[in-house]
Scaffold this motif. Sequence first.
Motif, PDB file in Angstrom:
ATOM      1  N   GLU A  23      32.136  41.200  23.851  1.00 36.76           N
ATOM      2  CA  GLU A  23      31.778  40.944  25.244  1.00 36.76           C
ATOM      3  C   GLU A  23      30.277  40.874  25.342  1.00 36.76           C
ATOM      4  O   GLU A  23      29.564  41.555  24.609  1.00 36.76           O
ATOM      5  N   SER A  24      29.809  40.043  26.250  1.00 35.70           N
ATOM      6  CA  SER A  24      28.377  39.951  26.490  1.00 35.70           C
ATOM      7  C   SER A  24      28.151  39.543  27.942  1.00 35.70           C
ATOM      8  O   SER A  24      29.082  39.145  28.639  1.00 35.70           O
ATOM      9  N   THR A  25      26.925  39.669  28.390  1.00 37.96           N
ATOM     10  CA  THR A  25      26.550  39.232  29.735  1.00 37.96           C
ATOM     11  C   THR A  25      25.425  38.212  29.618  1.00 37.96           C
ATOM     12  O   THR A  25      24.610  38.277  28.686  1.00 37.96           O
ATOM     13  N   TYR A  26      25.398  37.285  30.552  1.00 39.44           N
ATOM     14  CA  TYR A  26      24.397  36.216  30.525  1.00 39.44           C
ATOM     15  C   TYR A  26      23.784  36.031  31.900  1.00 39.44           C
ATOM     16  O   TYR A  26      24.446  36.210  32.915  1.00 39.44           O
ATOM     17  N   ASP A  27      22.522  35.638  31.893  1.00 39.36           N
ATOM     18  CA  ASP A  27      21.783  35.439  33.129  1.00 39.36           C
ATOM     19  C   ASP A  27      21.934  34.001  33.622  1.00 39.36           C
ATOM     20  O   ASP A  27      20.972  33.326  33.931  1.00 39.36           O
ATOM     21  N   VAL A  28      23.163  33.538  33.643  1.00 36.90           N
ATOM     22  CA  VAL A  28      23.506  32.219  34.160  1.00 36.90           C
ATOM     23  C   VAL A  28      24.589  32.447  35.215  1.00 36.90           C
ATOM     24  O   VAL A  28      25.527  33.203  34.986  1.00 36.90           O
ATOM     25  N   LEU A  64      43.005  36.801  12.598  1.00 37.10           N
ATOM     26  CA  LEU A  64      43.946  35.819  13.130  1.00 37.10           C
ATOM     27  C   LEU A  64      43.425  35.217  14.421  1.00 37.10           C
ATOM     28  O   LEU A  64      43.802  34.112  14.795  1.00 37.10           O
ATOM     29  N   ALA A  65      42.540  35.942  15.112  1.00 36.62           N
ATOM     30  CA  ALA A  65      41.974  35.445  16.368  1.00 36.62           C
ATOM     31  C   ALA A  65      40.577  36.022  16.556  1.00 36.62           C
ATOM     32  O   ALA A  65      40.281  37.127  16.121  1.00 36.62           O
ATOM     33  N   ASN A  66      39.725  35.225  17.191  1.00 34.86           N
ATOM     34  CA  ASN A  66      38.371  35.647  17.559  1.00 34.86           C
ATOM     35  C   ASN A  66      38.201  35.351  19.036  1.00 34.86           C
ATOM     36  O   ASN A  66      38.439  34.217  19.476  1.00 34.86           O
ATOM     37  N   ILE A  67      37.793  36.362  19.794  1.00 32.64           N
ATOM     38  CA  ILE A  67      37.652  36.226  21.245  1.00 32.64           C
ATOM     39  C   ILE A  67      36.252  36.670  21.640  1.00 32.64           C
ATOM     40  O   ILE A  67      35.774  37.711  21.204  1.00 32.64           O
ATOM     41  N   HIS A  68      35.595  35.871  22.480  1.00 32.72           N
ATOM     42  CA  HIS A  68      34.288  36.236  23.027  1.00 32.72           C
ATOM     43  C   HIS A  68      34.371  36.035  24.535  1.00 32.72           C
ATOM     44  O   HIS A  68      34.585  34.934  25.017  1.00 32.72           O
ATOM     45  N   CYS A  69      34.188  37.120  25.280  1.00 36.74           N
ATOM     46  CA  CYS A  69      34.204  37.086  26.741  1.00 36.74           C
ATOM     47  C   CYS A  69      32.769  37.240  27.227  1.00 36.74           C
ATOM     48  O   CYS A  69      32.144  38.272  27.010  1.00 36.74           O
ATOM     49  N   ALA A  70      32.240  36.206  27.848  1.00 37.55           N
ATOM     50  CA  ALA A  70      30.862  36.218  28.340  1.00 37.55           C
ATOM     51  C   ALA A  70      30.878  36.307  29.868  1.00 37.55           C
ATOM     52  O   ALA A  70      31.356  35.397  30.545  1.00 37.55           O
ATOM     53  N   ARG A  71      30.373  37.398  30.384  1.00 38.86           N
ATOM     54  CA  ARG A  71      30.325  37.600  31.839  1.00 38.86           C
ATOM     55  C   ARG A  71      29.062  36.953  32.395  1.00 38.86           C
ATOM     56  O   ARG A  71      27.970  37.140  31.865  1.00 38.86           O
ATOM     57  N   LEU A  72      29.236  36.200  33.471  1.00 42.97           N
ATOM     58  CA  LEU A  72      28.117  35.483  34.079  1.00 42.97           C
ATOM     59  C   LEU A  72      27.420  36.336  35.136  1.00 42.97           C
ATOM     60  O   LEU A  72      27.989  37.296  35.651  1.00 42.97           O
ATOM     61  N   ARG A  73      26.178  35.951  35.447  1.00 44.09           N
ATOM     62  CA  ARG A  73      25.340  36.693  36.391  1.00 44.09           C
ATOM     63  C   ARG A  73      26.057  36.923  37.716  1.00 44.09           C
ATOM     64  O   ARG A  73      26.804  36.087  38.198  1.00 44.09           O
ATOM     65  N   ASP A  74      25.797  38.081  38.298  1.00 43.75           N
ATOM     66  CA  ASP A  74      26.353  38.485  39.595  1.00 43.75           C
ATOM     67  C   ASP A  74      27.886  38.494  39.599  1.00 43.75           C
ATOM     68  O   ASP A  74      28.504  38.296  40.638  1.00 43.75           O
TER      69      ASP A  74
END
Length: 140
Positions: A23-28, A64-74
């Motif tokens: 998981e990560s957060t982005y300033d977009v 078997l699986a790779n998942i990336h959840c990117a949370r957007l600003r606000d």
Amino acid sequence: MGTKGRGSVVVDRNNLNLPEYCESTYDVHFDELKAANYYWGLFPKDLVSVCVVTTAGADGVIKLANIHCARLRDNSGILLFANMSHYVVDGIGFCAFISRWAEHCRQACCDGVKPVVEHRVFHFDRNIVHKALSLDRRPT
């Protein structure tokens, strides 16, 4: 890997191959992506967390699986990158997995209201495809 170049997926209940998840957060903001017609250049550079060729994960095991959840600003939305090796599922299986996951996520966020998730039957017999093809389309 067998001698004929075919891989195999073995399920070991005592040693599950869990997805590599980050998981990560982005300033977009989602509205910025939408206004730019979802221009790929605005997406986070590290959203795609694996390469196109199957490689081992951080623990040295091919996942078997790779998942990336990117949370957007606000908290304006999320970007979800999901990757599964083709030897695990085909395109239909991948879409069915993502659809089912989305259904469960919608259930989890509905303030206790549990929408009915219809039961689906999956067929793994490749002869079903053969039988469904017209005679002129069937391989000989």
